[in-house]
Write a protein that holds these residues in place. Sequence first.
Motif, PDB file in Angstrom:
ATOM      1  N   SER A 353      -2.105  -8.955 -20.366  1.00  0.00           N
ATOM      2  CA  SER A 353      -1.270 -10.161 -20.448  1.00  0.00           C
ATOM      3  C   SER A 353      -0.534 -10.410 -19.138  1.00  0.00           C
ATOM      4  N   ALA A 354      -0.132  -9.328 -18.460  1.00  0.00           N
ATOM      5  CA  ALA A 354       0.578  -9.472 -17.182  1.00  0.00           C
ATOM      6  C   ALA A 354      -0.349  -9.943 -16.077  1.00  0.00           C
ATOM      7  N   ALA A 355      -1.649  -9.664 -16.205  1.00  0.00           N
ATOM      8  CA  ALA A 355      -2.612 -10.035 -15.170  1.00  0.00           C
ATOM      9  C   ALA A 355      -2.738 -11.545 -15.012  1.00  0.00           C
ATOM     10  N   HIS A 356      -2.320 -12.298 -16.024  1.00  0.00           N
ATOM     11  CA  HIS A 356      -2.424 -13.759 -15.970  1.00  0.00           C
ATOM     12  C   HIS A 356      -1.168 -14.408 -15.391  1.00  0.00           C
ATOM     13  N   VAL A 357      -0.229 -13.587 -14.945  1.00  0.00           N
ATOM     14  CA  VAL A 357       1.031 -14.073 -14.375  1.00  0.00           C
ATOM     15  C   VAL A 357       1.070 -13.727 -12.898  1.00  0.00           C
ATOM     16  N   GLY A 358       1.531 -14.640 -12.079  1.00  0.00           N
ATOM     17  CA  GLY A 358       1.560 -14.412 -10.645  1.00  0.00           C
ATOM     18  C   GLY A 358       2.687 -13.504 -10.207  1.00  0.00           C
ATOM     19  N   PRO A 359       2.589 -12.938  -8.985  1.00  0.00           N
ATOM     20  CA  PRO A 359       3.663 -12.112  -8.429  1.00  0.00           C
ATOM     21  C   PRO A 359       5.005 -12.837  -8.445  1.00  0.00           C
ATOM     22  N   SER A 442       1.272  -4.233  -7.897  1.00  0.00           N
ATOM     23  CA  SER A 442       2.607  -4.820  -7.716  1.00  0.00           C
ATOM     24  C   SER A 442       3.508  -3.891  -6.909  1.00  0.00           C
ATOM     25  N   LEU A 443       3.349  -2.579  -7.089  1.00  0.00           N
ATOM     26  CA  LEU A 443       4.156  -1.630  -6.319  1.00  0.00           C
ATOM     27  C   LEU A 443       3.855  -1.751  -4.832  1.00  0.00           C
ATOM     28  N   ALA A 444       2.577  -1.790  -4.457  1.00  0.00           N
ATOM     29  CA  ALA A 444       2.207  -1.926  -3.053  1.00  0.00           C
ATOM     30  C   ALA A 444       2.701  -3.253  -2.491  1.00  0.00           C
ATOM     31  N   ASP A 445       2.603  -4.318  -3.280  1.00  0.00           N
ATOM     32  CA  ASP A 445       3.037  -5.631  -2.813  1.00  0.00           C
ATOM     33  C   ASP A 445       4.545  -5.697  -2.613  1.00  0.00           C
ATOM     34  N   ILE A 446       5.290  -5.121  -3.530  1.00  0.00           N
ATOM     35  CA  ILE A 446       6.760  -5.155  -3.422  1.00  0.00           C
ATOM     36  C   ILE A 446       7.234  -4.305  -2.252  1.00  0.00           C
ATOM     37  N   GLN A 448       5.389  -3.451   0.307  1.00  0.00           N
ATOM     38  CA  GLN A 448       4.682  -3.895   1.510  1.00  0.00           C
ATOM     39  C   GLN A 448       4.287  -2.713   2.384  1.00  0.00           C
ATOM     40  N   ARG A 449       3.670  -1.746   1.728  1.00  0.00           N
ATOM     41  CA  ARG A 449       3.132  -0.605   2.448  1.00  0.00           C
ATOM     42  C   ARG A 449       2.000   0.006   1.626  1.00  0.00           C
ATOM     43  N   PRO A 450       1.039   0.637   2.286  1.00  0.00           N
ATOM     44  CA  PRO A 450      -0.078   1.241   1.545  1.00  0.00           C
ATOM     45  C   PRO A 450       0.393   2.423   0.705  1.00  0.00           C
ATOM     46  N   LEU A 451      -0.162   2.537  -0.480  1.00  0.00           N
ATOM     47  CA  LEU A 451       0.154   3.630  -1.395  1.00  0.00           C
ATOM     48  C   LEU A 451      -1.140   4.332  -1.760  1.00  0.00           C
ATOM     49  N   PRO A 488      -7.806  13.660  -1.441  1.00  0.00           N
ATOM     50  CA  PRO A 488      -7.230  12.346  -1.127  1.00  0.00           C
ATOM     51  C   PRO A 488      -7.685  11.304  -2.139  1.00  0.00           C
ATOM     52  N   GLY A 489      -6.831  10.309  -2.323  1.00  0.00           N
ATOM     53  CA  GLY A 489      -7.146   9.274  -3.298  1.00  0.00           C
ATOM     54  C   GLY A 489      -7.401   7.927  -2.652  1.00  0.00           C
ATOM     55  N   VAL A 490      -7.686   6.961  -3.480  1.00  0.00           N
ATOM     56  CA  VAL A 490      -7.893   5.584  -3.028  1.00  0.00           C
ATOM     57  C   VAL A 490      -6.558   5.004  -2.562  1.00  0.00           C
ATOM     58  N   VAL A 491      -6.587   4.233  -1.493  1.00  0.00           N
ATOM     59  CA  VAL A 491      -5.379   3.610  -0.964  1.00  0.00           C
ATOM     60  C   VAL A 491      -5.272   2.184  -1.502  1.00  0.00           C
ATOM     61  N   ILE A 492      -4.116   1.874  -2.085  1.00  0.00           N
ATOM     62  CA  ILE A 492      -3.820   0.520  -2.558  1.00  0.00           C
ATOM     63  C   ILE A 492      -3.083  -0.199  -1.434  1.00  0.00           C
ATOM     64  N   HIS A 493      -3.697  -1.225  -0.877  1.00  0.00           N
ATOM     65  CA  HIS A 493      -3.102  -1.927   0.256  1.00  0.00           C
ATOM     66  C   HIS A 493      -2.255  -3.108  -0.218  1.00  0.00           C
ATOM     67  N   PRO A 494      -1.142  -3.360   0.445  1.00  0.00           N
ATOM     68  CA  PRO A 494      -0.312  -4.505   0.062  1.00  0.00           C
ATOM     69  C   PRO A 494      -0.975  -5.821   0.456  1.00  0.00           C
ATOM     70  N   ARG A 495      -0.712  -6.835  -0.325  1.00  0.00           N
ATOM     71  CA  ARG A 495      -1.201  -8.176  -0.013  1.00  0.00           C
ATOM     72  C   ARG A 495      -0.084  -8.911   0.726  1.00  0.00           C
ATOM     73  N   ARG A 496      -0.313  -9.146   2.010  1.00  0.00           N
ATOM     74  CA  ARG A 496       0.738  -9.692   2.874  1.00  0.00           C
ATOM     75  C   ARG A 496       1.204 -11.070   2.425  1.00  0.00           C
ATOM     76  N   GLU A 497       0.315 -11.820   1.751  1.00  0.00           N
ATOM     77  CA  GLU A 497       0.678 -13.179   1.355  1.00  0.00           C
ATOM     78  C   GLU A 497       1.791 -13.230   0.317  1.00  0.00           C
ATOM     79  N   PHE A 498       2.083 -12.076  -0.305  1.00  0.00           N
ATOM     80  CA  PHE A 498       3.140 -12.049  -1.316  1.00  0.00           C
ATOM     81  C   PHE A 498       4.431 -11.397  -0.816  1.00  0.00           C
TER      82      PHE A 498
END
Length: 526
Positions: A353-359, A442-446, A448-451, A488-498
């Motif tokens: 349900s949250a996936a249909h809501v924007g940042p 959302s964590l990476a976007d908020i 603004q750094r790779p996790l 090592p794990g997959v890196v979640i990159h932030p989306r700069r546009e947000f």
Amino acid sequence: MNGTHEMKRTGQMNKMDQMKITGRLKKTMVVTDLSTSAVKSYLYDCDSGAVLADSQVEIPLSVPETGAAETDPSLWWDGLCRTVRELLQGHDGSQVEAIAITNQQITCVFLDEDGQPVAPALLWMDTRCTEEVERLLVRCAEEGMGSGWLTETTGIPPSDSWGLAKLLWLRSRSPELYKRIRRVASVDAYILDKLCGRFVTDETNACFFHLDIRTRKPAADMLAYLNVDVELFPEVVPPGTVVGSLGPEAERQTGLPAGLTVVAAASDQPCAMLGMGVGRSGEAVVNLGTGTFVMAPTVAPLADGRMMTNISALPSQWLMMGTHYLTGGAMSWLRNMLAAAGSSAGFADLSDSAAHVGPGSDGLIFLPNLSGTGTPRWDPDARGLFANLGLHHSLGHMVRSVMESTGYGIRGILDTYAEIGIRFERIVMAGGPTASDVWRQSLADILQRPLELSPVREATPLGAAMLAAAAVGRFAGVDEAVRAWSHPGVVIHPRREFAAVYDKSYKHYSAWLDAEASVRKRMEAE
């Protein structure tokens, strides 16, 4: 890992070699994680560190009054016995080499002379000791001592996150009941006593009660000042210590083999740091569970009133920790509200349900302070709310705003670290909420750094398994176990546009925290 942290166990390694020669090397080990909401047991492969089986039982939370968070401690033991028996179905119990215990921090158990609970256990979320802490601070001020010495000694700001404060509250609230107390136990001490008959805890648990984090010895002067008998508390050993062998009654109830090695691993957050493969300066972990803990290793016991300083599970290290309340606990609260109204939605449904809501959740802000707040405010009376709620907001908006509140809380913790002078090149995250694509992005976007997403969803039991493997001689030291079993794990990159959206939302979140505190204090003054 830094070689200075290697812990050699020569005698254990000799025993290990002998077992290889005689062909008696066992294949598995059990780890039981006694968390806030569940008892979870895991069967690990001793060669690869892989999970072969797991079992879980939920532990109910009782809230008999405002600020309370209690549970029946006997449920932990029942849960351990049940989950371990389930693990052994389809697996050879004779091949189990050890059982290791890890657990929630701070929670306090009060026992009589027979080792029986005299009251429900007070969970780390229980905030009723706040007034007792305030009286202590007033006393320190009146006597010209200030409160800094308490933080320097314990590593914890005087607050409801101090296990000893819960004992002081019980003494004030129920003096007759207090007289019956002969032992004050952390969760691990309660369980280890049942497993092997030894009342013992490790340093990472004891530092929330009676241990001086600088000397790693009982804080005799502090206990004398508080008029608390040091004999109430368990023996203290380093993390990852073999503390005994399985007793006959524990053998009968768990189904584990007689004489099995019992290991006091460490409390949950230090174990999680190991499980995520973190131990160097410049690294941090974000462990998401009922609450969120942002941890960084240090080579000295730094004390800051906005953070907590714990003893690390690695030798000669400490662990600075920022806390955020609540994370999964807030989502569980929302799900429970929906269930009470007849909804069958699970966590995956809520994430969808949250996936249909924007940042930014269209301006909706959630304050997750359902049991107070941690770093940097440390306000146990803080309360949660949905702010800026409008008719255009849906359930998906509410779910996403709960998720985003975690990112805002972590951002505040990282800002506090920066003010102390600690910055990070690598941040690894793990825990149940990371199963949601929406939540972790959302964590990476908020921020603004790779996790880096740990490939291990449940890092705490893996860290405990690493400690146990080193304790029984599988590795020369904990560092070696971490290198062998972490990846090592997959890196979640932030989306700069947000970035701009979340910079604005974070300011609004901070403003609503201030507003809630201001209104609440005015209401309290009426």
